[in-house]
Design an enzyme around this catalytic site. Structure first.
Site, PDB file in Angstrom:
ATOM      1  N   ASP A   1       0.835  -1.192   0.000  1.00 51.62           N
ATOM      2  CA  ASP A   1       0.000   0.000   0.000  1.00 51.62           C
ATOM      3  C   ASP A   1       0.875   1.248   0.000  1.00 51.62           C
ATOM      4  OD1 ASP A   1      -2.239  -1.614   0.211  1.00 51.62           O
ATOM      5  OD2 ASP A   1      -2.356  -1.423   2.387  1.00 51.62           O
ATOM      6  N   ARG A   2       0.334   2.322  -0.524  1.00 55.37           N
ATOM      7  CA  ARG A   2       1.049   3.598  -0.503  1.00 55.37           C
ATOM      8  C   ARG A   2       1.461   3.976   0.921  1.00 55.37           C
ATOM      9  NH1 ARG A   2      -1.330   9.161   0.051  1.00 55.37           N
ATOM     10  NH2 ARG A   2       0.403  10.584  -0.413  1.00 55.37           N
TER      11      ARG A   2
END
Length: 301
Positions: A143-144
Protein backbone atom coordinates in the site's frame (compact mmCIF):
# COMPACT_ATOMS: atom_id res chain seq x y z
CA UNK A 1 21.20 -4.10 -17.73
CA UNK A 2 20.12 -2.07 -20.74
CA UNK A 3 16.58 -1.48 -21.96
CA UNK A 4 17.64 -0.10 -25.34
CA UNK A 5 15.19 -2.47 -27.04
CA UNK A 6 11.63 -1.60 -26.04
CA UNK A 7 8.42 -3.49 -26.71
CA UNK A 8 6.67 -0.09 -27.07
CA UNK A 9 6.53 2.05 -30.26
CA UNK A 10 7.15 5.13 -28.08
CA UNK A 11 10.27 5.40 -25.91
CA UNK A 12 10.29 5.76 -22.14
CA UNK A 13 10.10 9.47 -21.31
CA UNK A 14 11.47 10.73 -18.01
CA UNK A 15 10.87 7.34 -16.42
CA UNK A 16 7.32 7.04 -17.78
CA UNK A 17 6.53 4.20 -20.18
CA UNK A 18 3.73 4.87 -22.67
CA UNK A 19 0.21 3.80 -21.83
CA UNK A 20 -1.98 2.01 -24.35
CA UNK A 21 -5.55 0.99 -25.02
CA UNK A 22 -7.48 -0.99 -27.62
CA UNK A 23 -10.23 0.97 -29.34
CA UNK A 24 -13.55 -0.63 -28.28
CA UNK A 25 -16.84 -1.35 -30.00
CA UNK A 26 -18.64 1.84 -30.96
CA UNK A 27 -19.02 4.57 -33.52
CA UNK A 28 -17.05 7.81 -33.40
CA UNK A 29 -16.40 10.11 -36.36
CA UNK A 30 -12.68 10.35 -35.61
CA UNK A 31 -10.04 9.51 -33.00
CA UNK A 32 -10.13 12.75 -31.03
CA UNK A 33 -13.91 12.51 -30.56
CA UNK A 34 -13.40 9.09 -28.98
CA UNK A 35 -10.54 10.29 -26.78
CA UNK A 36 -12.60 13.19 -25.43
CA UNK A 37 -15.42 10.79 -24.57
CA UNK A 38 -13.08 8.22 -23.01
CA UNK A 39 -11.05 10.76 -21.00
CA UNK A 40 -13.45 13.60 -20.09
CA UNK A 41 -10.93 15.12 -17.64
CA UNK A 42 -8.33 15.66 -20.39
CA UNK A 43 -8.83 18.85 -22.41
CA UNK A 44 -9.09 18.72 -26.19
CA UNK A 45 -6.14 21.12 -26.45
CA UNK A 46 -3.98 18.64 -24.53
CA UNK A 47 -4.72 15.80 -26.98
CA UNK A 48 -4.08 18.07 -29.96
CA UNK A 49 -0.74 19.15 -28.49
CA UNK A 50 0.31 15.55 -27.88
CA UNK A 51 -0.62 14.61 -31.42
CA UNK A 52 1.27 17.60 -32.79
CA UNK A 53 4.34 16.31 -30.92
CA UNK A 54 3.86 12.85 -32.52
CA UNK A 55 3.12 11.34 -29.10
CA UNK A 56 -0.02 9.39 -30.04
CA UNK A 57 0.76 6.40 -32.29
CA UNK A 58 -0.53 2.98 -33.21
CA UNK A 59 1.19 -0.33 -32.50
CA UNK A 60 3.45 0.05 -35.55
CA UNK A 61 4.55 3.51 -34.51
CA UNK A 62 2.40 5.32 -37.10
CA UNK A 63 1.59 8.82 -35.90
CA UNK A 64 -2.11 9.41 -35.28
CA UNK A 65 -3.86 12.75 -35.79
CA UNK A 66 -7.09 14.24 -34.43
CA UNK A 67 -8.87 13.37 -37.70
CA UNK A 68 -7.51 9.80 -37.85
CA UNK A 69 -10.40 7.35 -38.32
CA UNK A 70 -11.69 5.38 -35.35
CA UNK A 71 -10.98 1.69 -35.95
CA UNK A 72 -12.27 -0.91 -33.49
CA UNK A 73 -9.45 -3.08 -32.14
CA UNK A 74 -6.67 -0.65 -33.02
CA UNK A 75 -4.11 -0.35 -30.20
CA UNK A 76 -3.01 3.22 -29.59
CA UNK A 77 -0.11 4.38 -27.45
CA UNK A 78 0.22 7.70 -25.62
CA UNK A 79 1.85 9.24 -22.56
CA UNK A 80 -0.19 9.77 -19.43
CA UNK A 81 0.25 13.32 -18.15
CA UNK A 82 -0.69 15.17 -14.97
CA UNK A 83 -1.01 18.94 -14.83
CA UNK A 84 0.38 19.09 -11.29
CA UNK A 85 1.89 16.52 -8.97
CA UNK A 86 2.98 17.17 -5.41
CA UNK A 87 6.50 15.90 -4.69
CA UNK A 88 6.77 13.17 -2.05
CA UNK A 89 9.72 14.21 0.14
CA UNK A 90 10.97 10.72 1.01
CA UNK A 91 13.51 8.64 -0.87
CA UNK A 92 13.63 4.96 -1.69
CA UNK A 93 16.82 2.90 -1.25
CA UNK A 94 17.98 0.07 -3.49
CA UNK A 95 18.90 -2.87 -1.24
CA UNK A 96 19.94 -5.39 -3.88
CA UNK A 97 20.33 -5.64 -7.63
CA UNK A 98 21.23 -8.48 -10.02
CA UNK A 99 20.34 -9.43 -13.59
CA UNK A 100 16.87 -10.56 -12.53
CA UNK A 101 15.75 -8.52 -9.53
CA UNK A 102 15.82 -5.06 -8.00
CA UNK A 103 14.96 -5.01 -4.29
CA UNK A 104 13.94 -1.65 -2.89
CA UNK A 105 13.26 -0.17 0.56
CA UNK A 106 10.13 1.92 -0.06
CA UNK A 107 9.33 4.96 2.09
CA UNK A 108 5.88 5.73 3.47
CA UNK A 109 3.46 7.63 1.19
CA UNK A 110 5.11 6.59 -2.08
CA UNK A 111 2.80 4.51 -4.34
CA UNK A 112 4.37 1.50 -5.99
CA UNK A 113 2.80 2.12 -9.42
CA UNK A 114 1.14 5.10 -11.15
CA UNK A 115 -2.45 5.58 -10.08
CA UNK A 116 -4.88 8.46 -9.72
CA UNK A 117 -2.98 11.66 -8.95
CA UNK A 118 0.42 9.95 -8.81
CA UNK A 119 2.67 9.39 -11.82
CA UNK A 120 6.27 10.58 -11.47
CA UNK A 121 5.97 10.37 -7.68
CA UNK A 122 5.74 6.57 -7.71
CA UNK A 123 8.34 3.94 -6.95
CA UNK A 124 8.13 2.34 -10.40
CA UNK A 125 8.67 5.56 -12.34
CA UNK A 126 11.44 6.73 -10.02
CA UNK A 127 13.29 3.43 -10.53
CA UNK A 128 12.75 3.39 -14.29
CA UNK A 129 14.17 6.90 -14.45
CA UNK A 130 17.14 6.12 -12.19
CA UNK A 131 18.05 2.84 -13.90
CA UNK A 132 16.96 3.68 -17.43
CA UNK A 133 14.90 0.49 -17.70
CA UNK A 134 11.42 0.52 -19.17
CA UNK A 135 10.86 -3.18 -18.45
CA UNK A 136 10.88 -2.99 -14.63
CA UNK A 137 7.76 -4.58 -13.12
CA UNK A 138 6.85 -5.03 -9.43
CA UNK A 139 6.22 -8.69 -8.62
CA UNK A 140 4.23 -7.84 -5.48
CA UNK A 141 2.75 -4.67 -4.00
CA UNK A 142 2.64 -2.59 -0.84
CA UNK A 143 0.00 0.00 0.00
CA UNK A 144 1.05 3.60 -0.50
CA UNK A 145 0.87 4.10 3.28
CA UNK A 146 3.14 1.12 4.07
CA UNK A 147 6.96 1.31 3.99
CA UNK A 148 9.44 -1.50 3.45
CA UNK A 149 10.73 -4.14 1.07
CA UNK A 150 9.40 -4.34 -2.50
CA UNK A 151 10.82 -6.62 -5.20
CA UNK A 152 10.89 -5.73 -8.91
CA UNK A 153 11.63 -7.93 -11.91
CA UNK A 154 14.01 -6.45 -14.48
CA UNK A 155 14.15 -9.49 -16.76
CA UNK A 156 11.07 -10.57 -18.70
CA UNK A 157 12.50 -14.05 -19.31
CA UNK A 158 12.70 -14.91 -15.60
CA UNK A 159 9.74 -12.84 -14.41
CA UNK A 160 7.23 -15.66 -14.38
CA UNK A 161 9.18 -17.93 -12.03
CA UNK A 162 9.52 -15.16 -9.46
CA UNK A 163 5.90 -14.10 -9.77
CA UNK A 164 4.81 -17.70 -9.25
CA UNK A 165 6.48 -17.76 -5.81
CA UNK A 166 4.06 -15.12 -4.58
CA UNK A 167 1.10 -16.80 -6.26
CA UNK A 168 2.00 -20.10 -4.57
CA UNK A 169 2.57 -18.33 -1.20
CA UNK A 170 6.03 -19.79 -0.70
CA UNK A 171 7.49 -16.36 0.14
CA UNK A 172 8.07 -15.46 3.78
CA UNK A 173 6.82 -12.00 4.73
CA UNK A 174 7.63 -10.29 8.02
CA UNK A 175 6.06 -6.99 9.06
CA UNK A 176 6.35 -4.68 12.04
CA UNK A 177 3.64 -2.43 13.42
CA UNK A 178 3.42 0.11 16.20
CA UNK A 179 0.08 -0.04 17.99
CA UNK A 180 -1.47 0.07 21.49
CA UNK A 181 -0.51 -2.66 23.94
CA UNK A 182 -2.66 -5.76 23.88
CA UNK A 183 -3.26 -7.11 27.35
CA UNK A 184 -4.45 -10.52 28.50
CA UNK A 185 -2.99 -12.64 25.71
CA UNK A 186 0.02 -14.89 25.39
CA UNK A 187 2.37 -14.17 22.50
CA UNK A 188 2.78 -15.37 19.85
CA UNK A 189 -0.74 -16.24 18.76
CA UNK A 190 -2.60 -16.64 15.47
CA UNK A 191 -5.58 -14.49 14.53
CA UNK A 192 -8.02 -15.68 11.86
CA UNK A 193 -11.13 -14.09 10.38
CA UNK A 194 -13.27 -13.88 7.28
CA UNK A 195 -12.52 -10.69 5.37
CA UNK A 196 -14.70 -9.21 2.62
CA UNK A 197 -14.96 -5.90 0.80
CA UNK A 198 -16.34 -3.12 2.95
CA UNK A 199 -19.11 -0.64 2.31
CA UNK A 200 -16.59 1.81 0.82
CA UNK A 201 -14.52 0.70 -2.15
CA UNK A 202 -11.15 1.20 -0.48
CA UNK A 203 -11.72 -0.63 2.82
CA UNK A 204 -12.24 -4.19 3.98
CA UNK A 205 -14.33 -5.60 6.83
CA UNK A 206 -14.82 -8.83 8.75
CA UNK A 207 -17.95 -10.96 8.74
CA UNK A 208 -19.11 -14.24 10.19
CA UNK A 209 -18.10 -17.36 8.32
CA UNK A 210 -15.16 -19.55 7.46
CA UNK A 211 -11.88 -17.65 7.92
CA UNK A 212 -10.02 -16.67 4.78
CA UNK A 213 -7.26 -14.63 6.43
CA UNK A 214 -4.61 -15.56 8.98
CA UNK A 215 -1.86 -13.63 10.78
CA UNK A 216 0.69 -14.76 13.35
CA UNK A 217 1.18 -11.96 15.88
CA UNK A 218 4.14 -11.55 18.23
CA UNK A 219 5.42 -8.69 20.33
CA UNK A 220 8.97 -7.35 19.99
CA UNK A 221 9.02 -4.75 22.76
CA UNK A 222 6.82 -2.53 24.89
CA UNK A 223 7.01 1.23 24.40
CA UNK A 224 4.93 2.73 27.18
CA UNK A 225 1.26 2.54 26.17
CA UNK A 226 2.35 1.22 22.76
CA UNK A 227 3.98 -1.99 21.61
CA UNK A 228 6.10 -2.90 18.61
CA UNK A 229 4.59 -6.00 17.02
CA UNK A 230 6.03 -8.57 14.63
CA UNK A 231 3.45 -9.84 12.13
CA UNK A 232 3.56 -12.80 9.78
CA UNK A 233 0.64 -12.82 7.32
CA UNK A 234 -0.08 -16.37 6.16
CA UNK A 235 -2.60 -15.06 3.63
CA UNK A 236 -2.51 -11.92 1.54
CA UNK A 237 -5.86 -10.17 1.84
CA UNK A 238 -5.99 -6.44 1.11
CA UNK A 239 -5.30 -4.44 4.29
CA UNK A 240 -5.15 -7.72 6.22
CA UNK A 241 -2.77 -6.58 8.97
CA UNK A 242 -4.60 -3.30 9.45
CA UNK A 243 -7.98 -5.05 9.70
CA UNK A 244 -6.72 -7.73 12.10
CA UNK A 245 -5.08 -5.36 14.55
CA UNK A 246 -8.07 -3.04 14.45
CA UNK A 247 -10.41 -5.97 15.17
CA UNK A 248 -8.27 -6.81 18.22
CA UNK A 249 -8.82 -3.27 19.51
CA UNK A 250 -5.27 -2.14 18.75
CA UNK A 251 -5.43 -0.24 15.44
CA UNK A 252 -2.04 0.59 13.96
CA UNK A 253 -0.82 4.06 14.88
CA UNK A 254 -1.88 6.73 12.37
CA UNK A 255 -4.20 4.37 10.45
CA UNK A 256 -6.63 6.63 8.59
CA UNK A 257 -8.85 3.72 7.42
CA UNK A 258 -9.35 1.48 10.45
CA UNK A 259 -11.35 1.27 12.62
CA UNK A 260 -13.00 4.33 10.98
CA UNK A 261 -12.18 5.76 7.54
CA UNK A 262 -11.17 9.37 8.13
CA UNK A 263 -11.32 12.22 5.58
CA UNK A 264 -8.52 12.09 3.01
CA UNK A 265 -5.41 13.90 4.20
CA UNK A 266 -4.39 14.71 0.61
CA UNK A 267 -0.73 15.77 0.66
CA UNK A 268 -0.23 15.69 4.45
CA UNK A 269 2.79 13.45 5.12
CA UNK A 270 3.26 14.34 8.78
CA UNK A 271 1.75 11.16 10.28
CA UNK A 272 2.88 8.01 8.46
CA UNK A 273 1.10 4.74 9.11
CA UNK A 274 3.31 2.82 11.52
CA UNK A 275 3.45 -0.34 9.41
CA UNK A 276 6.67 -1.66 7.88
CA UNK A 277 7.33 -4.58 5.55
CA UNK A 278 10.47 -5.58 7.43
CA UNK A 279 11.60 -8.59 5.39
CA UNK A 280 10.91 -10.83 2.41
CA UNK A 281 12.55 -14.27 2.20
CA UNK A 282 12.45 -17.22 -0.22
CA UNK A 283 14.45 -19.95 -1.91
CA UNK A 284 15.57 -18.50 -5.22
CA UNK A 285 13.81 -20.55 -7.95
CA UNK A 286 16.77 -20.17 -10.33
CA UNK A 287 19.84 -20.61 -8.12
CA UNK A 288 18.34 -22.55 -5.20
CA UNK A 289 19.98 -20.08 -2.79
CA UNK A 290 18.24 -18.74 0.31
CA UNK A 291 17.38 -15.04 -0.12
CA UNK A 292 16.38 -12.65 2.61
CA UNK A 293 15.99 -8.91 2.13
CA UNK A 294 15.44 -6.65 5.14
CA UNK A 295 14.33 -3.04 5.40
CA UNK A 296 16.70 -0.56 7.06
CA UNK A 297 13.84 1.65 8.23
CA UNK A 298 12.37 1.89 11.73
CA UNK A 299 9.00 2.82 13.20
CA UNK A 300 8.73 5.79 15.52
CA UNK A 301 5.73 7.15 17.42
Amino acid sequence: MSSAVSRFPLPMRDGVAPSYLYLPEGQWPDLITFLLARFPDVAEASWRQRMARNEVVDGDGKVLAPHSPFKRGLRIFYYRELEAETPIPFQEQILYLDQHLVVVDKPHFLPVIPTGRFLHQTLLVRLRKALGEVDLVPIHRLDRETAGVVIFSRNAASRGVYQSMFQKRVVGKEYEALAPRLEGVSFPFTYRSRMVEGDKFFVMKEEQGEPNSETLIDVIEQRGVLALYRLYPHTGRQHQLRVHLSALGIPILNDAFYPVALPCKQDDVSQPLQLLARAVSFIDPLSGDWREFRSRRSLQA
